[in-house]
Scaffold this active site. Structure first.
Site, PDB file in Angstrom:
ATOM      1  N   TRP A 100      46.955  29.694  -9.350  1.00 14.20           N
ATOM      2  CA  TRP A 100      48.362  29.797  -8.941  1.00 14.20           C
ATOM      3  C   TRP A 100      48.513  29.696  -7.438  1.00 14.20           C
ATOM      4  O   TRP A 100      49.427  29.046  -6.922  1.00 14.20           O
ATOM      5  CB  TRP A 100      48.987  31.086  -9.465  1.00 14.20           C
ATOM      6  N   ASP A 167      53.230  36.194  -4.119  1.00  7.65           N
ATOM      7  CA  ASP A 167      53.481  35.943  -5.539  1.00  7.65           C
ATOM      8  C   ASP A 167      52.918  37.147  -6.297  1.00  7.65           C
ATOM      9  O   ASP A 167      51.705  37.308  -6.391  1.00  7.65           O
ATOM     10  CB  ASP A 167      52.771  34.642  -5.950  1.00  7.65           C
ATOM     11  N   LYS A 191      55.525  38.269 -17.106  1.00  5.91           N
ATOM     12  CA  LYS A 191      54.226  38.936 -17.082  1.00  5.91           C
ATOM     13  C   LYS A 191      54.373  40.460 -17.180  1.00  5.91           C
ATOM     14  O   LYS A 191      53.648  41.095 -17.908  1.00  5.91           O
ATOM     15  CB  LYS A 191      53.442  38.572 -15.813  1.00  5.91           C
TER      16      LYS A 191
HETATM   17  C1  LIG Z   1      52.107  32.910 -14.664  1.00  5.25           C
HETATM   18  C2  LIG Z   1      52.028  32.854 -13.190  1.00  5.25           C
HETATM   19  C3  LIG Z   1      52.741  31.896 -12.445  1.00  5.25           C
HETATM   20  C4  LIG Z   1      53.582  30.816 -13.097  1.00  5.25           C
HETATM   21  O1  LIG Z   1      54.744  31.337 -13.568  1.00  5.25           O
HETATM   22  P1  LIG Z   1      55.872  30.414 -14.245  1.00  5.25           P
HETATM   23  O2  LIG Z   1      56.984  31.397 -14.369  1.00  5.25           O
HETATM   24  O3  LIG Z   1      55.339  29.940 -15.528  1.00  5.25           O
HETATM   25  O4  LIG Z   1      56.187  29.322 -13.300  1.00  5.25           O
HETATM   26  C5  LIG Z   1      52.660  31.941 -11.075  1.00  5.25           C
HETATM   27  N1  LIG Z   1      51.915  32.863 -10.450  1.00  5.25           N
HETATM   28  C6  LIG Z   1      51.190  33.781 -11.128  1.00  5.25           C
HETATM   29  C7  LIG Z   1      50.376  34.777 -10.383  1.00  5.25           C
HETATM   30  C8  LIG Z   1      51.234  33.806 -12.517  1.00  5.25           C
HETATM   31  O5  LIG Z   1      50.529  34.724 -13.191  1.00  5.25           O
END
Ligand SMILES: *Cc1c(COP(=O)(O)O)cnc(C)c1O
Length: 355
Positions: A100, A167, A191
């Site tokens: 990511w 993030d 998540k």
């Molecule tokens: C799942 C995830 C993403 C991607 O998320 P989307 O909502 O599917 O774009 C980005 N960063 C991390 C750390 C993730 O676990």
């Protein structure tokens, strides 16, 4: 009985949240209308959005500190691009801790120079790089607090004068941090907060307005702030369920409470991984994630037996990511301790059958 859901995302949500959400689909607020068939401009829904935004700031301890909370669409993946669109003038620094983080940097390249300050790619992202330096003239430093795929987590964030962007998709609201250190935090809801379809973005408003380029309205944080996160029709169901989950967390005692539970769950599983000779962890111990525990069998021949045992025990979602293999048990906020115990029981049962 409901399965023990260790899915990495979309993930388990609290039972009471699912129940309230399902009721709201039929009859929301006793209005005799469904949540998903009313105007997003109705008072009933505006209250939901405002509650979701204020609960987010409250739980993170960021109220009245110049931060704004937004519930946007496009997932965390769109934030990879929006962050750069809104903040990158000349140069931005990125820490590469996995899939990511790497994608985030890739998107930013279209807007200026990106510097990779460090990377753990040399060992398949099984550790968190430390001791790197961040260029003083960077517009921001971007990191990913928890690597969902490999199962690593940043425990200490760098001391820097550069704006911190993070993030936090897979560990937001799971542990106490000094959230004021960050100027921008984003997290896809699916998540640790709600269903897929909305992304929480927390921004210190004063960092905006410093780039020259024209920003299209839908990608402009300031426009979303000015319209109270209602520039266009928001993802009403996802925002509502996120709000319910945040309220659930607040009622339990907030982040301090859930952090303790999360520590207990992680300790229970990691202790078994380290104790049981049939298993081993895949990442550096000091960088292990409390959210996503990755491990492998020491004898691959046991795979079929082990897979049948945990499936029979009502366990779901522990197959590892295709890039890592093995197993990944995701222990997000709503996963009960007894689910982790159920997995540990199966691991011990496997050991007994081998004696
Ligand atoms: C799942 C995830 C993403 C991607 O998320 P989307 O909502 O599917 O774009 C980005 N960063 C991390 C750390 C993730 O676990």
């Amino acid at each position: 009985m409901k399965k023990h859901n260790f899915s990495a995302g979309p993930c388990i949500l609290p039972e009471e949240v699912l129940k309230k959400a399902s009721e709201a689909i039929i009859n929301f607020n006793d209005d005799n209308l469904s949540l998903i068939e009313i105007s997003h401009r109705s008072k009933s829904f505006v209250d939901v959005m405002e509650k979701a935004r204020s609960l987010s700031l409250e739980l993170l301890g960021l109220e009245n500190k110049g931060y704004k909370a937004l519930f946007l669409q496009g997932g965390a993946s769109l934030e990879f691009l929006m962050v750069a669109y809104n903040l990158l003038n000349k140069k931005a620094a990125y820490l590469n801790t996995g899939t990511w983080a790497n994608k985030a940097q890739k998107e930013a390249k279209a807007f200026g120079e990106t510097v990779e300050v460090a990377s753990s790619k040399d060992k398949n992202f099984s550790y968190i790089p430390k001791g790197y330096s961040i260029p003083e003239d960077a517009d921001y430093f971007h990191c990913t607090s928890n690597n969902t795929v490999a199962g690593t987590q940043i425990k200490a964030f760098p001391e820097t004068n550069v704006s911190l962007v993070c993030d936090m998709s897979s560990d937001i609201f799971s542990r106490q941090l000094d959230f004021e250190k960050f100027d921008l935090i984003y997290a896809g809801a699916q998540k640790n907060m709600g269903p897929a379809g909305t992304t929480l973005v927390i921004i210190k408003e004063e960092i905006l307005g410093k780039v020259e380029r024209h920003i299209p309205s839908m990608l402009d944080y300031q426009i979303h702030i000015n319209s109270d996160s209602m520039f266009n029709t928001p993802s009403v169901f996802a925002v509502y369920v996120s709000m319910l989950t945040l309220q659930w967390l607040k009622d339990l005692g907030g982040i301090p409470f859930i952090e303790e539970v999360n520590n207990k769950k992680a300790a229970l599983l990691y202790n078994e991984i380290d104790r049981n000779p049939l298993f081993k962890g895949v990442v550096e111990k000091e960088d292990r994630s409390n959210m996503n525990a990755t491990f492998v069998l020491t004898d691959e021949n046991l795979k079929e037996t082990f897979d049948k045992m945990w499936t029979d025990a009502g366990i779901s979602g522990i197959n590892g990511h295709r890039s890592v293999g093995g197993y990944r048990a995701s222990m997000y906020n709503a996963l009960p301790l007894y689910s982790v115990q159920a997995l540990v029981d199966v691991m011990q049962e496997l050991e007994r059958t081998q004696k």
